[in-house]
Design an enzyme around this catalytic site. Sequence first.
Site, PDB file in Angstrom:
ATOM      1  N   ASP A 132       0.827  -1.212   0.000  1.00 40.16           N
ATOM      2  CA  ASP A 132       0.000   0.000   0.000  1.00 40.16           C
ATOM      3  C   ASP A 132       0.859   1.260   0.000  1.00 40.16           C
ATOM      4  O   ASP A 132       1.904   1.323   0.657  1.00 40.16           O
ATOM      5  CB  ASP A 132      -0.909   0.039   1.240  1.00 40.16           C
ATOM      6  CG  ASP A 132      -2.163  -0.801   1.069  1.00 40.16           C
ATOM      7  OD1 ASP A 132      -2.512  -1.100  -0.078  1.00 40.16           O
ATOM      8  OD2 ASP A 132      -2.787  -1.141   2.089  1.00 40.16           O
ATOM      9  N   PRO A 165       2.859  -2.771   6.722  1.00 43.10           N
ATOM     10  CA  PRO A 165       1.663  -3.580   6.948  1.00 43.10           C
ATOM     11  C   PRO A 165       1.316  -3.627   8.431  1.00 43.10           C
ATOM     12  O   PRO A 165       2.188  -3.835   9.275  1.00 43.10           O
ATOM     13  CB  PRO A 165       2.066  -4.964   6.415  1.00 43.10           C
ATOM     14  CG  PRO A 165       3.115  -4.678   5.391  1.00 43.10           C
ATOM     15  CD  PRO A 165       3.871  -3.491   5.918  1.00 43.10           C
ATOM     16  N   CYS A 299       1.210 -42.020 -27.330  1.00 46.27           N
ATOM     17  CA  CYS A 299       2.356 -42.296 -26.457  1.00 46.27           C
ATOM     18  C   CYS A 299       3.441 -43.072 -27.198  1.00 46.27           C
ATOM     19  O   CYS A 299       4.632 -42.799 -27.054  1.00 46.27           O
ATOM     20  CB  CYS A 299       1.898 -43.072 -25.231  1.00 46.27           C
ATOM     21  SG  CYS A 299       0.791 -42.139 -24.164  1.00 46.27           S
ATOM     22  N   ASP A 480      11.634 -19.504 -18.441  1.00 52.06           N
ATOM     23  CA  ASP A 480      12.371 -18.659 -19.396  1.00 52.06           C
ATOM     24  C   ASP A 480      11.601 -17.355 -19.667  1.00 52.06           C
ATOM     25  O   ASP A 480      11.441 -16.947 -20.814  1.00 52.06           O
ATOM     26  CB  ASP A 480      12.610 -19.413 -20.694  1.00 52.06           C
ATOM     27  CG  ASP A 480      13.744 -18.797 -21.526  1.00 52.06           C
ATOM     28  OD1 ASP A 480      14.548 -18.032 -20.948  1.00 52.06           O
ATOM     29  OD2 ASP A 480      13.824 -19.073 -22.734  1.00 52.06           O
TER      30      ASP A 480
END
Length: 648
Positions: A132, A165, A299, A480
């Site tokens: 904030d 905070p 597969c 990445d």
Amino acid sequence: MELLLPRRLISVFSIILIASSSAPCSIHAQQPYVGKATSNCDGNSNSVLGYTFNGLNATCQAYLTFRSQPPYTTVASISELLGADPSLLSQLNSVSQNASFQTDQLVLVPTRCSRSGTYYQANTSYVVKSGDIYLSIANYVFRGLSACQAIQAQNPNLTAKTLHPGDRLLIPLRCACPTKNQTDAGFNYLLSYVIAPADSVSLISSNFRVDTGKTLEANQLSEQDPTIYPNTTLLVPLRKPPSISQIRAPPPPPPASPPPPTTSPPSNGGSSSKTWVYALVGALGGGAFVLLAGIILFCLFFRKSAQKNKQKKDPSINSESFEAAEKPHEKIVEEESKDFLESISDIAQSLKVYSFQELQSATQNFSPSCWIRGSVYHGTINGDSAAIKKMDGDVSKEIDLLNKTSHFNLIRLSGVCFNEGHWYLVYEYAVNGPLSDWIYHRNSDHKFLNWTQRVQIALDVATGLNYIHNYTSQPYVHKDIKSGNVLLDGDFRAKIANFGLARSAGGQEGEFALTRHIVGTQGYMAPEYLEHGFVSTKMDVYSFGVLMLEILTGKDVKELYERFSIMSDILIPVLNEKKGKQSLVDFMDPSLQGNYPAELAIFVARLVDSCIKKDPSGRPGMDEILQSLTQIMTTSQNWEMSNSISGY
């Protein structure tokens, strides 16, 4: 003496008369509209501190408007935030005390407005949360019902640099009581209306059934200059308390009832319904069989492909251009390709399988005029633009991830092709290319992004990362994140691309996995990954922090590392409490030419600093980053709109 005394008395009476005649002017005067001064946290405008005490009463019943947004979307949460009575608020809005409001719904709030020194205000309190600043509290949390200068004035012991905070702030809400002129005219209440981007004085007045001239007069505005700005308050004079019917659009008419379906009488009693059930069961069983067979073929094919390409280099760093003229090919390869096309079409209905001839036609036989960069070409398929990328090796992970995720901020994979042992992935085309082209300013046309566009891009990337970290079947790490892997569409909205290195984090967000295979882009890789092979979603947070640093400075990561051996060192002068704004000029991208809100820029710099901490446990999660950037974006849009309206 007889002549002097009357003259002195006349003079005294004249002074009293002048004083008495001038006093009502200040008592009866309306409130000046504050304008865009609310966004200037360093100013000293008295009107920003509150509406001046000039009414007949020191306290009165007043009303506010508030636009709901998470976490303030219920009667209870809004009442607590604004210090209102929940029973009165629910009654005023014609809802129950347990009711919730839709995001951005206008809510009427009753309040007691009282004199505080020379100003009117309604007081409430707020506990500071992580990230904030005064500007975001005033404009985002309280939606313009207070101003950063006013909050700072009420909390002199807490400067903008010392907010932590848990700190509790006293928040002065903007309200006012009617003047004598207003009460004489029959106006008994004042409503502090928070202006939205599409609002105008005439529209607001019409909604509350008030003459536009009276609203202009109440705010010292004129018909010649009725300009108002978002996230500021406009006083609306009311004869009666406001009603929710004045701001709530009437419900749409119910849809016309569809005609009754025409049904033919069943033959042989219930035999037709039984036949339908048998057909459904048969179709489902057949579909399940086809699906299982497709998975097995898929597969088997990928295992064979992976073995054949085992000795090839890592596809994630393959950026070489390629010659795509079709060569004479073996029948075996073509048969494998056909087998793959058939198997993948069964399990990926949303993924189109292209023939190589289709891609040749789309790219003019992979003409240099269609070349984008590396092994990526621009193609036109059925009139739509596409990016076509040649890849070698096992691309099953990228296909699998992109095929089962769907998000606006992730580049969309629309199709695949397999030819002569090579993959061709067909993506949506981002017309404005990679972000790196826009923030390094290395091309002749000098591409440029303004402040709000940069914040939106950062928000888009954070949204996409938050999705793969927290909302997929298991957390994924991109591994990445960099400016070259962020693509911009025609509206400069960001799309995360190149998921070749992406992998499952193997647990909940923030948990670690280990790897010995260190791949990525130098400068963006997190220290724990480089040193120990730790893989977690916090890797992406670090890379995202470096990316934001590039967005702010306009410098690429290599240039930053040439000047600073530790990335966080570049932020030290900017985050210095005394020299922050002075150092900001040298820190920010010079192409912005100072056209950015300084307070927000420092706030973003703090966010960057938290993202690139060496200890991954000290970095925020993408959900926290997303929340902060959402606030920054809202405030930036208001700042931009205020400047554009005023001709800044």
